[in-house]
Design an enzyme around this catalytic site. Structure first.
Site, PDB file in Angstrom:
ATOM      1  N   GLU A 189       0.580  -1.133  -0.220  1.00 13.51           N
ATOM      2  CA  GLU A 189       0.016   0.245  -0.379  1.00 13.51           C
ATOM      3  C   GLU A 189       0.790   1.216   0.045  1.00 13.51           C
ATOM      4  OE1 GLU A 189      -3.767  -1.322   2.810  1.00 13.51           O
ATOM      5  OE2 GLU A 189      -2.194  -0.745   3.481  1.00 13.51           O
ATOM      6  N   ASP A 236      -8.247  -4.907   9.828  1.00 17.57           N
ATOM      7  CA  ASP A 236      -7.482  -3.579   9.184  1.00 17.57           C
ATOM      8  C   ASP A 236      -7.815  -3.786   8.183  1.00 17.57           C
ATOM      9  OD1 ASP A 236      -5.509  -5.539   8.692  1.00 17.57           O
ATOM     10  OD2 ASP A 236      -4.006  -4.086   9.654  1.00 17.57           O
TER      11      ASP A 236
END
Lengths: 358, 358
Positions: free
Chosen positions: A74, A245
């Protein structure tokens, strides 16, 4: 290990503009040890709180996730009018099998006015510290008054940081540890021993939550899991849910979510990645920045069940980068990295190369 | 300049996994000078061509652009099944006024299987080299046969790289230079002198294009500009349009676009950022990867006007990172950077910090 590079001859040495201050893992550890982890997180939390209080000033977007075989990589950018920051972070649940970290990260802070990076830093440690600092900061607003006991379910890499962060910011002194792997609990107990906590190693999640005013869940399986069931949680508790998450990864039973007051960082991201991915898209949540600004209520009575559905947001990394830049400026915690080409004449990039021949 | 950091004591030195090979600006210049810019770009172009030919294997998305006061900061990620790469790049047109580069960049290549970075490198120079290598590679498919004369309008930082790239890949030997600022032309001529080119400095764009089979436009103003008007361009030419690369920034008159055969890297991005932002969203364009695979025609006759509407795409940076990683492996062009926390037990991040106290 490779040889170190030959340094540039003095007459061809890059100018000041070429250098980006770099904080290595070694220097991050030096800094944490010099400050003490609790002081580090307390100071860092002040930066995070200051940035949450000016939330509308930030350019925000959900992180850019590349889902790759075995995990995710990410990029998390955000910016205000003066600074731009981003973090690179991977999440590979099976990495521990080959002796790698599940999560590694690094980050960069840049000047908005000219786009030049002003800090490059390891962020594996810094992320652990900012995650715990954020949890503890949020608990300062949401945990019941006088909370002293925290249950910690999941005793992996984040556990000790959470414990120290909570003590620094909220006064937690008693820890009830549980992990599906007793070795993880043993590791956490060993690391936290002799630091003034009263520690109880528990044999189940049920046992861990007994008498706890705060429950921190921080497990790592990439799947829907039920670390807390509805019967384990009572009125007046605060749940700090760290482990859920990403899409498909949650820790709490849906029924807990239905009766909890839910607080989130950035709803657009939490609805995709957090515990609330289990709920309807319009289930009411409160944004923490509004609580910190006094524009929305936090905990309103002792009977409430509050939940911080933590997924980690780019602004927390931005705060961490900003804090670190201020902290290392002018010190030897940062080393200069020759990362930016800086020709005498900006249009003469090619001439800079040929002149380097000497 | 800051002091260099104190090295870690040997018994606490990070493991191999902690290090990321780093190529500094100094070492990038050493490598370019050791190989020669033409050889560097020819070898790099082979990597780019190989990656264009396996285009469908890549995870592609338009770059993530943060438009900030004074410019833009972009993250350009892409990945195949084995490697993930991204580039950080800024574009600040007014930077030259303060002695900064308009564009600076750095990039990272990582293993998809575990998310660990395997290369960090300066990319200001590498971007200049990959941009020119891509232009020259594309011209190999599109320029008229036997082309020897290239007009270069805009003689800034990219100019010399384009000239050398085109000679290495397509046999261009005569350059006709023009820039609105004669000092830029003088700089380019000086840098390219004595390298076997026949160079003509021109007083206008009109003069520069006379007799040119290839026209490269590479100007830097962030605005709609008309570097080439319709009457300046004839049949049988190839236009290599580099400078128009963000919304609101173009170089060619619309009428040229209407009669040219247009070739692009990634239509989704080029329609936003390239010359074709001036055209209807469905104006036909040809994707270069299909030309390189032989699945779409390139130049089909000597009369065609071909246009490479270049904006720069993440896969070209990926190719450049991949090329560089192979080139510097096991050499001293890369130095080891202590960027990744690597505890003995991945769950014991905190213990690693406390043990570093010594």
């Amino acid at each position: 290990m490779m040889d170190m590079t030959k340094p540039a001859p003095a007459h061809l040495a890059p100018s000041e503009l070429a250098y980006v201050p770099f904080v290595s893992v070694h220097n991050m550890m030096r800094l944490v040890n010099a400050m003490g982890a609790e002081t580090f997180m307390a100071e860092l939390a002040a930066y995070i709180e200051a940035d949450f209080k000016r939330w509308p000033e930030f350019d925000k977007s959900p992180r850019v996730a590349s889902h790759v075989p075995g995990g995710v990589i990410e990029l998390m950018p955000t910016a205000d009018a003066e600074l731009y920051g981003f973090k690179y972070v991977n999440g590979h649940p099976k990495n521990t099998k080959t002796g790698h970290q599940t999560v590694t990260a690094f980050g960069v802070l840049s000047e908005v006015s000219n786009g030049y990076p002003v800090l490059l830093t390891e962020m594996t440690l810094l992320t652990a510290l900012r995650t715990a600092a954020t949890s503890a900061l949020v608990a300062k607003y949401l945990a019941p008054k006088g909370a002293e006991v925290m249950a910690m379910i999941g005793n992996g890499a984040q556990c000790e940081f959470q414990a120290l962060g909570f003590r620094a910011l909220t006064g937690i002194t008693r820890l009830r540890l549980y992990d599906i792997d007793p070795k993880a609990t043993e590791k956490a107990r060993r690391n936290l021993e002799g630091q003034g906590f009263q520690i109880t190693a528990c044999k189940s999640g049920q046992e861990a939550v007994e008498g706890a005013q705060v429950i921190t869940t921080c497990t790592a399986d990439k799947q829907y899991a039920t670390i807390l069931t509805d019967n384990m949680v009572g009125a007046g508790q605060h749940i700090n849910a760290i482990g859920g998450d990403c899409p498909g990864k949650t820790e709490l039973h849906r029924d807990i979510l239905s009766r909890a007051e839910i607080f989130v960082e950035y709803p657009e991201q939490t609805r995709i990645e957090g515990e609330i991915q289990q709920l309807a898209k319009d289930h009411p949540v409160t944004e923490l920045w509004q609580v910190m600004r006094g524009e929305a209520p936090g905990r309103i009575d002792d009977k409430q069940l509050t939940l911080f559905d933590s997924v980690g947001f780019a602004i927390e990394d931005f705060s961490a980068l900003r804090f670190l830049r201020d902290k290392v400026a002018g010190t030897d915690y940062a080393e200069p990295l020759d990362m930016l080409a800086d020709p005498d004449d900006p249009r003469d990039l090619f001439g800079m190369v040929t002149r380097a021949r000497g």
